[in-house]
Write an enzyme that holds these catalytic residues in place. Structure first.
Site: not given
Ligand code: GCW
Length: 695
Positions: A294, A298, A366, A371, A399
């Site tokens: 990653k 973020e 993804k 998300d 999540e």
């Protein structure tokens, strides 16, 4: 009453779907003729696992019941099977000829000839294939199939079927809702928790063959010699079940661990540092899978700081691993400040680099462009990138979907994505086909390449160290279904759920139907009570549990609910049409046109692509202002129905397990009501304002 999976002393649910308790006599009987002798090839770790699995499962399923018949089950690679049968006679050839490639397998019945003993063979050209075939045969038994129905030829759809653990080195798990990390770093490498093998066995039983042990928000220390020695021990346990170990790495490791003053991917000292690390790793773990990264996402470090691209970063790591057979899985989850449309960011960032990645790099995308929302249209990179390997990233941990509390069967959601037709090479270019062909659209041009060398589907794990492994007795269904769909995306999701139910709760038909009626509608229910019509990201800030559509503060504009739903007196939804953000044009035609036109945009994706007037009439005949509350109400009713159905199953399920699930369904029904109570008045206040303006 169902007695499966009673924990056998390790806690309720510990056995997962592998409890293997005694089959009812009518289901066991057709198999008895084959159980005279079970001969399994030995000699590699995976074969030894297959052999142990037969012993353990057959004892559980058939126990010391009625006497077995004279026939046999033979499992192994072709040479073993032929030798066991006494040479390659014509009949034997039909057992070992024309096998599926790689880790595929065949389950075959010897043709019945007069006086012959019945024989069933599990054959594969690889030891891992024998293991998968073993599990397939045992699954057929445990779910009450007949031997003739177990006859099959299977090839996995993708090469890497992987779980990504977001486990931190301190034992916590990012977005984990099932206790602490499985990996007991403090005890390793000396003490080896038996759970590692139990985990690996469960993974292998559904075809999972890769595991990334640590969080993509990666601590540098994972690459320290101290940790690598611990990881080598885990890797050894996983290897016996055909699983390759991967690690998430921090792009700044050369600075933080290596003492360099740069992590520039083109700097010779940086290149040398990663190469040396790779050598050290492979000396300890010869079949190490590779790195998951990653980067520039973020707040994680990446190549951008040095004016380099994603391709520069990924390729440098790929070269370090390449000569050892390792791969780099570079995530495409990127977005940034000041975005007009966050959903467009990954495409904008990665498309210019299509074709620049080394052959041992996969870009992991993804399933949707924001998300892991309850529902998202497929990520536009699928079908768009032509020359790069793309892996799918699903989120098994819930999540945004009620975490460890809501019973939500994700199989149907993944299936909707896998079945989606990108039209990358005309009609029929489904995401599943793309993934099998290596992800890039050019793969579809190749004549029948069933499994490209670099093809993969990853799932962010929902596994922790609690007794049930996943937070409730129902959450393992998603682990199970993830593996089964990654192996074969064409499977029917109700059929997968039935398999899981039969192996977890019992083979009684009424029981299976009853439990299926709870899980089968659960995802659509969740979409309705949380984010109907493709509303998205209106959960409470940071922890993402529960509704907060009014959330309009916080450090980033694209973390605010109002950024996503855009409710105003004119309407509701994010305008990604050509007159809006233009996000639709990241898809291929005719998909782009379909989404762009409010008349043809599938209603399930409506508020993702359109800012819809409150008085627009939808297919139900209701206006949006009427439809939205109706959808929330439908979701609440569905959650309540799930609970009622479960209650009705009480006489068929042992009290402890029944009560444990009921407690979760109570929370879910109450949460669904909360979503409705918060969201409906909030959104309707905008519709009312609109009505006032009009009058
Ligand atoms: O889903 C979001 C999560 C983050 C996660 C990130 C990612 C690991 O909220 O917790 O970080 O995505 O996928 O990188």
């Amino acid at each position: 009453m169902s007695s499966r999976n009673n924990g056998k002393g390790r806690g309720l649910g510990y056995e997962l779907w592998l409890g293997r308790s005694a089959l009812p006599p009518d289901l066991g009987a057709p198999w008895l003729p084959f159980l005279g002798e079970v001969k399994v090839e030995r000699g590699t770790a995976a074969l030894d696992s297959a052999s142990a699995e037969f012993a353990r499962s057959l004892e559980g399923l058939f126990g010391t019941g009625p006497e077995a018949g004279p026939g046999s089950i033979i499992a192994g690679r072709p040479a073993f099977v032929e030798q066991t049968l006494g040479g390659k006679s014509a009949a034997n050839g039909t057992l070992t000829g024309g096998l599926p490639p790689g880790d595929g397998f065949a389950i075959r019945l010897a043709p019945a000839a007069a006086g012959d003993k019945p024989r069933l063979a599990v054959v594969s050209t690889t030891d891992r294939g024998v293991l998968y075939g073993t599990f397939a045969l045992l699954r057929a038994m445990a779910t009450g199939m007949r031997p003739e129905a177990a006859v099959s030829e299977e090839t996995p759809a993708v090469s890497f079927r992987m779980l990504d653990h977001w486990d931190n080195l301190d034992g916590s798990i990012e977005r984990g809702y099932a206790g602490r990390s499985l990996w007991k770093w403090g005890e390793l490498p000396v003490k080896v928790d038996p759970r590692y093998a139990d985990y690996a066995r469960a993974c292998a039983s559904v075809g999972i063959n890769a595991s990334c042990l640590n969080n993509v928000n990666a601590a540098c220390e994972i690459l320290s010699t101290e940790y690598l020695e611990k990881i080598a021990v885990i890797a050894g346990v996983l290897r016996a079940w055909g699983i390759r170990t991967f690690l998430s790495v921090n792009f700044s490791s050369p600075i933080k661990m290596g003492g360099l003053n740069t992590a520039d991917p083109l700097d010779p000292a940086v290149i040398a540092w990663w190469s040396a690390k790779a050598r050290e790793l492979y000396a300890l773990i010869p079949d190490f899978g590779g790195f998951v990264v990653k980067a520039d996402s973020e707040g994680q470090p990446g190549p951008f700081a040095y004016g380099r691209t994603h391709a520069d970063g990924a390729n440098m790591l790929a070269r370090a691993l390449g000569s050892f057979g390792g791969i780099v899985i570079w995530r495409a989850f990127v977005y940034g400040h000041g975005e007009t449309d966050r959903a467009k960011k990954a495409w904008a960032n990665f498309m210019p680099h299509d074709g620049e990645f080394e052959p041992n790099v996969a870009v992991q995308v993804k399933n949707g462009a924001i998300d892991f929302q309850p529902r998202e249209p497929v990520h536009p990179l699928f079908g768009s990138m032509e020359k790069s390997s793309l892996f799918m990233e699903f989120q098994v941990t819930q999540e945004y979907l009620g975490q460890g509390n809501h019973v939500v069967y994700l199989g149907p959601m993944w299936k909707e994505i896998l079945d989606f037709d990108t039209h990358a090479r005309g009609k029929g270019s489904t995401v599943a086909r793309l993934l099998s062909a290596g992800g890039g659209a050019e793969g579809l041009d190749r004549e029948s390449a069933p499994v490209a060398p670099l093809s993969g589907i990853a799932g962010v794990s929902n596994i922790g160290d609690d007794a049930t492994w996943c937070g409730s007795l129902f959450h393992p269904l998603n682990w199970y279904a993830f593996g089964r769909l990654a192996w074969d995306p064409s499977l029917d999701t109700d059929a997968i759920a039935r398999e899981w139910i039969a192996q977890t709760w019992g083979t009684d038909r009424g029981l299976i139907d009853g439990i299926l009626a709870v899980v089968s509608p659960s995802w659509e229910a969740c979409v309705d009570y949380m984010t109907p019509l493709c509303l998205h990201h209106i959960m409470r800030e940071h922890h993402h549990y529960g509704p907060d559509p009014a959330f309009d503060a916080g450090e980033r504009e694209d973390w605010r609910s109002t950024y996503y739903h855009r409710a105003d007196s004119a309407g509701l939804g994010f305008d990604r049409t050509r007159t809006g953000s233009g996000g639709v044009d990241q898809y291929r035609k005719p998909v782009a046109d379909l989404f762009d036109d409010i008349e043809t945009c599938p209603e399930k994706y409506l508020l993702w692509f359109h800012h819809v007037p409150w008085d627009r009439v939808l297919s139900s005949g209701m206006t949006l202002a009427q439809e939205l509350p109706a959808r929330y109400a439908r979701g609440v009713a569905a959650a309540e129905r799930m609970r009622e159905r479960w209650r009705a199953l009480a006489p068929r399920i042992d009290p402890a397990r029944h009560a444990a699930v009921l407690a979760k369904l109570d929370i879910q029904a109450a949460d669904a009501k909360e979503w409705e109570a918060v969201c409906v008045p909030y959104f309707l206040s905008f519709a009312k304002a609109s009505a006032k303006e009009l009058s």
